[in-house]
Design an enzyme around this catalytic site. Sequence first.
Site, PDB file in Angstrom:
ATOM      1  N   ARG A   1       5.553   6.228  13.979  1.00  0.00           N
ATOM      2  CA  ARG A   1       5.406   6.787  12.627  1.00  0.00           C
ATOM      3  C   ARG A   1       4.820   8.184  12.684  1.00  0.00           C
ATOM      4  NH1 ARG A   1       1.420   4.360   8.076  1.00  0.00           N
ATOM      5  NH2 ARG A   1       0.249   6.264   8.401  1.00  0.00           N
TER       6      ARG A   1
ATOM      7  N   HIS B   1       0.829  -1.206   0.000  1.00  0.00           N
ATOM      8  CA  HIS B   1       0.000   0.000   0.000  1.00  0.00           C
ATOM      9  C   HIS B   1       0.857   1.245   0.000  1.00  0.00           C
ATOM     10  CE1 HIS B   1       1.212  -0.391   4.212  1.00  0.00           C
ATOM     11  NE2 HIS B   1       0.883   0.874   4.373  1.00  0.00           N
TER      12      HIS B   1
ATOM     13  N   ASP C   1       0.433   5.034   2.058  1.00  0.00           N
ATOM     14  CA  ASP C   1      -0.397   5.611   3.116  1.00  0.00           C
ATOM     15  C   ASP C   1      -1.289   6.726   2.582  1.00  0.00           C
ATOM     16  OD1 ASP C   1       1.079   3.964   4.795  1.00  0.00           O
ATOM     17  OD2 ASP C   1       2.515   5.554   5.285  1.00  0.00           O
TER      18      ASP C   1
ATOM     19  N   HIS D   1       4.770   0.354   0.152  1.00  0.00           N
ATOM     20  CA  HIS D   1       5.529  -0.427   1.119  1.00  0.00           C
ATOM     21  C   HIS D   1       4.688  -1.573   1.664  1.00  0.00           C
ATOM     22  CE1 HIS D   1       3.664   2.935   3.316  1.00  0.00           C
ATOM     23  NE2 HIS D   1       3.597   2.137   4.370  1.00  0.00           N
TER      24      HIS D   1
HETATM   25  C1  SIN Z   1       3.247   1.154   7.738  1.00  0.00           C
HETATM   26  O1  SIN Z   1       2.639   0.605   6.837  1.00  0.00           O
HETATM   27  O2  SIN Z   1       3.217   2.358   7.918  1.00  0.00           O
HETATM   28  C2  SIN Z   1       4.103   0.316   8.676  1.00  0.00           C
HETATM   29  C3  SIN Z   1       5.298  -0.220   8.017  1.00  0.00           C
HETATM   30  C4  SIN Z   1       6.136  -1.043   8.928  1.00  0.00           C
HETATM   31  O3  SIN Z   1       5.791  -1.215  10.106  1.00  0.00           O
HETATM   32  O4  SIN Z   1       7.164  -1.547   8.491  1.00  0.00           O
END
Ligand code: SIN
Length: 280
Positions: A269, A94, A96, A254
């Site tokens: 994050r 995905h 974000d 990612h």
């Molecule tokens: C996310 O999708 O923001 C998390 C990615 C991760 O935890 O590696």
Amino acid sequence: MKIEALEPFGYEISDLDLKQVTETEFADIHAAFADAGIVFFRDQDLAPADHITLARRFGEININRFFTPHPDYPEVALVVKEPAQTTNIGGTWHTDHSYDDVPALGSILLAHEVPPTGGNTQFASMYRTWERLSPGLQTTLEGMRAVHSAHHVFGTKNPHQDSDDAGARRIHNADVADRLPDPVHPVVIKHPISGKKALYVNPQFTLRFEGWSDADSRPLLDYLGALATEEAELCEFEWRVGSIALWDNRATWHNARNDYQGHRRVMHRITIEGCALDAA
Ligand code: SIN
């Protein structure tokens, strides 16, 4: 400061304390970020307030509506998997916030606790995916737009939104997700920072092409997903405590690997506000 180009894309930046970045260093970091859409840092010792200060150099902070916030710093979203939990956050390809009308610029993810092995994050480049399409498909996609949604991921209709695990609730505000209108974005964007063309659909949040049914859209979305995530095209980051990934949501996808059952992984994050996206 040392900037090393990674294969097949991305940069790792070392010999730098992100608490003390000069204007010149920031310009170099930003140039690497604009070029590849993903930059990694190692051995950073950032408290939440430092993390916030760093993020603000890139833009306003977007406070995530669905993730658990840090108890003292709502700007910081907690991305946590407890040993007893079997599902992870972000374990589907995905980008974000494509479900927002104005999608987020990017995110800065900082590792606080990592499993002994596994828990890597994979990245795919939407610049490279665009370039690898045949000219005929490029021309077709350039005229198209696609519908994105958060409903099926964060809304009440997702049976997993509250997690089926033993641990604490990780996803919140399903009713807010239910009320979000589904935005329509260009399928090929002119990247707001680099000016390059990038493919802007993703496996998790893109429902269909505008004017197409879900069923008509699925084969082409699946084809684009498979092309983008071919093994040789991926950049995979192995986390250590103090590692940071800074990614551009308009240039990359990612996927957080969920291969560390029985261990804890704790990430912080911060998401940075973006802008409306223009077609290429
Ligand atoms: C996310 O999708 O923001 C998390 C990615 C991760 O935890 O590696």
